[in-house]
Motif scaffolding. Structure first.
Motif, PDB file in Angstrom:
ATOM      1  N   GLU A  22       0.820  -1.205   0.000  1.00 56.72           N
ATOM      2  CA  GLU A  22       0.000   0.000   0.000  1.00 56.72           C
ATOM      3  C   GLU A  22       0.861   1.265   0.000  1.00 56.72           C
ATOM      4  O   GLU A  22       0.491   2.278  -0.584  1.00 56.72           O
ATOM      5  CB  GLU A  22      -0.952  -0.012   1.195  1.00 56.72           C
ATOM      6  N   ASP A  23       2.034   1.214   0.643  1.00 55.92           N
ATOM      7  CA  ASP A  23       2.946   2.354   0.619  1.00 55.92           C
ATOM      8  C   ASP A  23       3.434   2.647  -0.794  1.00 55.92           C
ATOM      9  O   ASP A  23       3.660   3.803  -1.151  1.00 55.92           O
ATOM     10  CB  ASP A  23       4.157   2.100   1.519  1.00 55.92           C
ATOM     11  N   VAL A  24       3.610   1.602  -1.583  1.00 62.93           N
ATOM     12  CA  VAL A  24       4.147   1.770  -2.935  1.00 62.93           C
ATOM     13  C   VAL A  24       3.157   2.509  -3.828  1.00 62.93           C
ATOM     14  O   VAL A  24       3.561   3.268  -4.720  1.00 62.93           O
ATOM     15  CB  VAL A  24       4.513   0.406  -3.550  1.00 62.93           C
ATOM     16  N   THR A  25       1.870   2.319  -3.587  1.00 62.39           N
ATOM     17  CA  THR A  25       0.865   3.009  -4.408  1.00 62.39           C
ATOM     18  C   THR A  25       1.013   4.524  -4.313  1.00 62.39           C
ATOM     19  O   THR A  25       0.654   5.252  -5.246  1.00 62.39           O
ATOM     20  CB  THR A  25      -0.571   2.620  -3.988  1.00 62.39           C
ATOM     21  N   ASP A  93      -1.849   4.721 -18.698  1.00 57.11           N
ATOM     22  CA  ASP A  93      -1.197   5.934 -18.188  1.00 57.11           C
ATOM     23  C   ASP A  93      -0.110   5.570 -17.184  1.00 57.11           C
ATOM     24  O   ASP A  93       0.871   6.306 -17.027  1.00 57.11           O
ATOM     25  CB  ASP A  93      -2.226   6.852 -17.516  1.00 57.11           C
ATOM     26  N   ALA A  94      -0.302   4.448 -16.502  1.00 57.90           N
ATOM     27  CA  ALA A  94       0.699   3.982 -15.536  1.00 57.90           C
ATOM     28  C   ALA A  94       0.562   2.484 -15.347  1.00 57.90           C
ATOM     29  O   ALA A  94      -0.533   1.925 -15.466  1.00 57.90           O
ATOM     30  CB  ALA A  94       0.544   4.697 -14.201  1.00 57.90           C
ATOM     31  N   ILE A  95       1.676   1.844 -15.059  1.00 60.01           N
ATOM     32  CA  ILE A  95       1.682   0.445 -14.637  1.00 60.01           C
ATOM     33  C   ILE A  95       2.317   0.381 -13.257  1.00 60.01           C
ATOM     34  O   ILE A  95       3.376   0.968 -13.010  1.00 60.01           O
ATOM     35  CB  ILE A  95       2.441  -0.451 -15.622  1.00 60.01           C
ATOM     36  N   PHE A  96       1.631  -0.323 -12.368  1.00 57.76           N
ATOM     37  CA  PHE A  96       2.057  -0.519 -10.980  1.00 57.76           C
ATOM     38  C   PHE A  96       2.350  -2.001 -10.783  1.00 57.76           C
ATOM     39  O   PHE A  96       1.638  -2.856 -11.305  1.00 57.76           O
ATOM     40  CB  PHE A  96       0.934  -0.060 -10.037  1.00 57.76           C
ATOM     41  N   SER A  97       3.393  -2.313 -10.018  1.00 55.23           N
ATOM     42  CA  SER A  97       3.696  -3.721  -9.759  1.00 55.23           C
ATOM     43  C   SER A  97       4.340  -3.870  -8.388  1.00 55.23           C
ATOM     44  O   SER A  97       5.305  -3.180  -8.071  1.00 55.23           O
ATOM     45  CB  SER A  97       4.643  -4.276 -10.837  1.00 55.23           C
ATOM     46  N   ASN A  98       3.808  -4.793  -7.584  1.00 55.63           N
ATOM     47  CA  ASN A  98       4.337  -5.031  -6.240  1.00 55.63           C
ATOM     48  C   ASN A  98       4.693  -6.503  -6.065  1.00 55.63           C
ATOM     49  O   ASN A  98       3.865  -7.387  -6.316  1.00 55.63           O
ATOM     50  CB  ASN A  98       3.305  -4.627  -5.176  1.00 55.63           C
ATOM     51  N   ALA A  99       5.933  -6.756  -5.644  1.00 57.62           N
ATOM     52  CA  ALA A  99       6.391  -8.110  -5.279  1.00 57.62           C
ATOM     53  C   ALA A  99       6.257  -9.109  -6.423  1.00 57.62           C
ATOM     54  O   ALA A  99       5.848 -10.259  -6.212  1.00 57.62           O
ATOM     55  CB  ALA A  99       5.632  -8.605  -4.051  1.00 57.62           C
ATOM     56  N   VAL A 100       6.613  -8.671  -7.625  1.00 56.75           N
ATOM     57  CA  VAL A 100       6.473  -9.524  -8.804  1.00 56.75           C
ATOM     58  C   VAL A 100       7.794  -9.722  -9.548  1.00 56.75           C
ATOM     59  O   VAL A 100       8.171 -10.846  -9.885  1.00 56.75           O
ATOM     60  CB  VAL A 100       5.419  -8.940  -9.782  1.00 56.75           C
ATOM     61  N   GLY A 124       3.948   8.336 -19.625  1.00 58.23           N
ATOM     62  CA  GLY A 124       3.309   7.618 -18.535  1.00 58.23           C
ATOM     63  C   GLY A 124       4.311   7.132 -17.506  1.00 58.23           C
ATOM     64  O   GLY A 124       5.514   7.396 -17.598  1.00 58.23           O
ATOM     65  N   GLU A 125       3.815   6.393 -16.527  1.00 58.11           N
ATOM     66  CA  GLU A 125       4.606   6.079 -15.342  1.00 58.11           C
ATOM     67  C   GLU A 125       4.695   4.573 -15.111  1.00 58.11           C
ATOM     68  O   GLU A 125       3.751   3.837 -15.376  1.00 58.11           O
ATOM     69  CB  GLU A 125       3.938   6.745 -14.129  1.00 58.11           C
ATOM     70  N   PHE A 126       5.829   4.151 -14.593  1.00 56.09           N
ATOM     71  CA  PHE A 126       5.994   2.788 -14.094  1.00 56.09           C
ATOM     72  C   PHE A 126       6.484   2.866 -12.659  1.00 56.09           C
ATOM     73  O   PHE A 126       7.512   3.480 -12.366  1.00 56.09           O
ATOM     74  CB  PHE A 126       6.996   2.010 -14.943  1.00 56.09           C
ATOM     75  N   VAL A 127       5.720   2.257 -11.753  1.00 56.60           N
ATOM     76  CA  VAL A 127       6.051   2.242 -10.326  1.00 56.60           C
ATOM     77  C   VAL A 127       6.098   0.797  -9.866  1.00 56.60           C
ATOM     78  O   VAL A 127       5.171   0.017 -10.144  1.00 56.60           O
ATOM     79  CB  VAL A 127       5.002   3.031  -9.512  1.00 56.60           C
ATOM     80  N   CYS A 128       7.155   0.442  -9.160  1.00 57.94           N
ATOM     81  CA  CYS A 128       7.270  -0.956  -8.741  1.00 57.94           C
ATOM     82  C   CYS A 128       8.064  -1.088  -7.449  1.00 57.94           C
ATOM     83  O   CYS A 128       8.875  -0.228  -7.093  1.00 57.94           O
ATOM     84  CB  CYS A 128       7.947  -1.792  -9.834  1.00 57.94           C
ATOM     85  N   GLU A 129       7.793  -2.191  -6.760  1.00 61.71           N
ATOM     86  CA  GLU A 129       8.628  -2.657  -5.659  1.00 61.71           C
ATOM     87  C   GLU A 129       8.796  -4.156  -5.818  1.00 61.71           C
ATOM     88  O   GLU A 129       7.862  -4.867  -6.204  1.00 61.71           O
ATOM     89  CB  GLU A 129       8.010  -2.360  -4.288  1.00 61.71           C
ATOM     90  N   PHE A 130       9.999  -4.649  -5.501  1.00 59.75           N
ATOM     91  CA  PHE A 130      10.251  -6.087  -5.495  1.00 59.75           C
ATOM     92  C   PHE A 130      11.478  -6.355  -4.629  1.00 59.75           C
ATOM     93  O   PHE A 130      12.017  -5.435  -3.992  1.00 59.75           O
ATOM     94  CB  PHE A 130      10.404  -6.634  -6.927  1.00 59.75           C
ATOM     95  N   ARG A 244      12.649  -0.116  -4.784  1.00 61.99           N
ATOM     96  CA  ARG A 244      11.525   0.592  -5.377  1.00 61.99           C
ATOM     97  C   ARG A 244      12.021   1.520  -6.468  1.00 61.99           C
ATOM     98  O   ARG A 244      13.072   2.153  -6.347  1.00 61.99           O
ATOM     99  CB  ARG A 244      10.783   1.423  -4.317  1.00 61.99           C
ATOM    100  N   PHE A 245      11.200   1.621  -7.525  1.00 62.13           N
ATOM    101  CA  PHE A 245      11.483   2.545  -8.618  1.00 62.13           C
ATOM    102  C   PHE A 245      10.220   3.285  -9.031  1.00 62.13           C
ATOM    103  O   PHE A 245       9.122   2.727  -8.976  1.00 62.13           O
ATOM    104  CB  PHE A 245      12.008   1.796  -9.850  1.00 62.13           C
ATOM    105  N   ARG A 246      10.393   4.523  -9.432  1.00 57.87           N
ATOM    106  CA  ARG A 246       9.370   5.255 -10.191  1.00 57.87           C
ATOM    107  C   ARG A 246      10.052   5.759 -11.456  1.00 57.87           C
ATOM    108  O   ARG A 246      11.132   6.375 -11.377  1.00 57.87           O
ATOM    109  CB  ARG A 246       8.783   6.423  -9.402  1.00 57.87           C
ATOM    110  N   CYS A 247       9.438   5.495 -12.598  1.00 56.59           N
ATOM    111  CA  CYS A 247      10.033   5.850 -13.875  1.00 56.59           C
ATOM    112  C   CYS A 247       9.020   6.564 -14.754  1.00 56.59           C
ATOM    113  O   CYS A 247       7.809   6.370 -14.611  1.00 56.59           O
ATOM    114  CB  CYS A 247      10.507   4.597 -14.618  1.00 56.59           C
ATOM    115  N   ARG A 248       9.544   7.353 -15.694  1.00 47.61           N
ATOM    116  CA  ARG A 248       8.708   8.030 -16.691  1.00 47.61           C
ATOM    117  C   ARG A 248       9.035   7.463 -18.059  1.00 47.61           C
ATOM    118  O   ARG A 248      10.189   7.306 -18.409  1.00 47.61           O
ATOM    119  CB  ARG A 248       8.998   9.537 -16.655  1.00 47.61           C
TER     120      ARG A 248
END
Length: 250
Positions: A22-25, A93-100, A124-130, A244-248
């Motif tokens: 939830e923090d990653v969102t 517009d964005a892709i989110f990914s957690n623990a994948v 657009g955006e790419f946000v992820c944690e793994f 964690r990453f946030r990318c454009r």
């Protein structure tokens, strides 16, 4: 992905995965109403969180067992079956990914990121944690020692990179990094058999072709060896490291 899920047990005993996610969102900066994909959505809990944040969300996962639970619990959300390496949708517009992402072989990470980038709109955006470099290394090192002592090779079926290792892969895929962090996060497990349950949920690929008696013997030995290190006041903590990453999208 290097795992077959026990979806029901995952949903019941490993809720920390989506709770920490939830923090990653909060790293997402796209406007409310934006089309957002939850890649590797699992049981859909974080997909629901993204919807509650005001996004037009689609959950994508390759596990039919996980998607059944997601559809049952969140029938008003769009879920689709798709492999992270090959899925194709109208660009988000964005892709989110957690623990994948740590479940994908190192040799296929560039293919993975190229496909993710291809499903994101320009700008657009790419946000992820793994899992990041050193994740659960105390457990993996102990298991490797026990395996080798018994004449087995221990194969770690995860990819845990550093920021410096992963950023170039993102940029090669046209994803410009504007936020990156690697941090320790000791993670509490449920119940007095927390280490065994964690191994049996996430790491059984290492025990391929072993019989149950041998598997249990190795797990028992690992538990005895690691109890002074990872068990505190009767509670097991796995030494997670997250990245964690946030990318454009360029």
């Amino acid at each position: 992905m290097n795992i077959n899920w026990d979806a029901e047990k995952y949903a019941e005993d490993f809720q920390f995965v989506h709770k920490y996610g939830e923090d990653v969102t909060e790293l997402l900066t796209v406007e409310k109403g934006s089309r957002v994909a939850d890649l590797g959505c699992g049981n859909g809990r974080l997909t629901c969180k993204l919807k509650e944040m005001g996004y037009d969300v689609t959950g994508i996962d390759d596990s039919e067992e996980m998607l059944k639970i997601a559809l049952k619990n969140y029938s008003d959300i769009n879920f689709v079956k798709g492999n992270a390496l090959t899925f194709k949708e109208e660009p988000f517009d964005a892709i989110f990914s957690n623990a994948v992402l740590h479940w994908i072989d190192k040799e296929r990470q560039q293919e993975l990121l190229n496909n993710i980038s291809g499903n994101i709109k320009k700008g657009g955006e790419f946000v992820c944690e793994f899992g990041g470099y050193g994740c659960a290394e105390t457990v993996h090192s102990a298991l490797k020692e026990i395996f080798n002592k018994r004449g087995y090779d221990y194969v770690k079926n995860f990819y845990f990179p550093t920021i410096g290792e992963y950023s170039p892969l993102l940029e090669k895929a046209g994803l410009i990094v504007n936020y990156a962090v690697l941090f320790d996060r000791p993670t509490l497990q449920k119940g007095e058999n927390g280490l065994e349950d964690w191994i049996r949920m996430f790491n059984m690929a290492a025990f391929k072709n072993m019989d149950e008696k041998e598997i249990q013997s190795i797990i028992d030995e690992a538990s005895e060896k690691l109890k002074p290190v990872l068990c505190k006041d009767g509670k097991w903590y796995i030494d997670y490291v997250r990245i964690r990453f946030r990318c454009r999208k360029a």
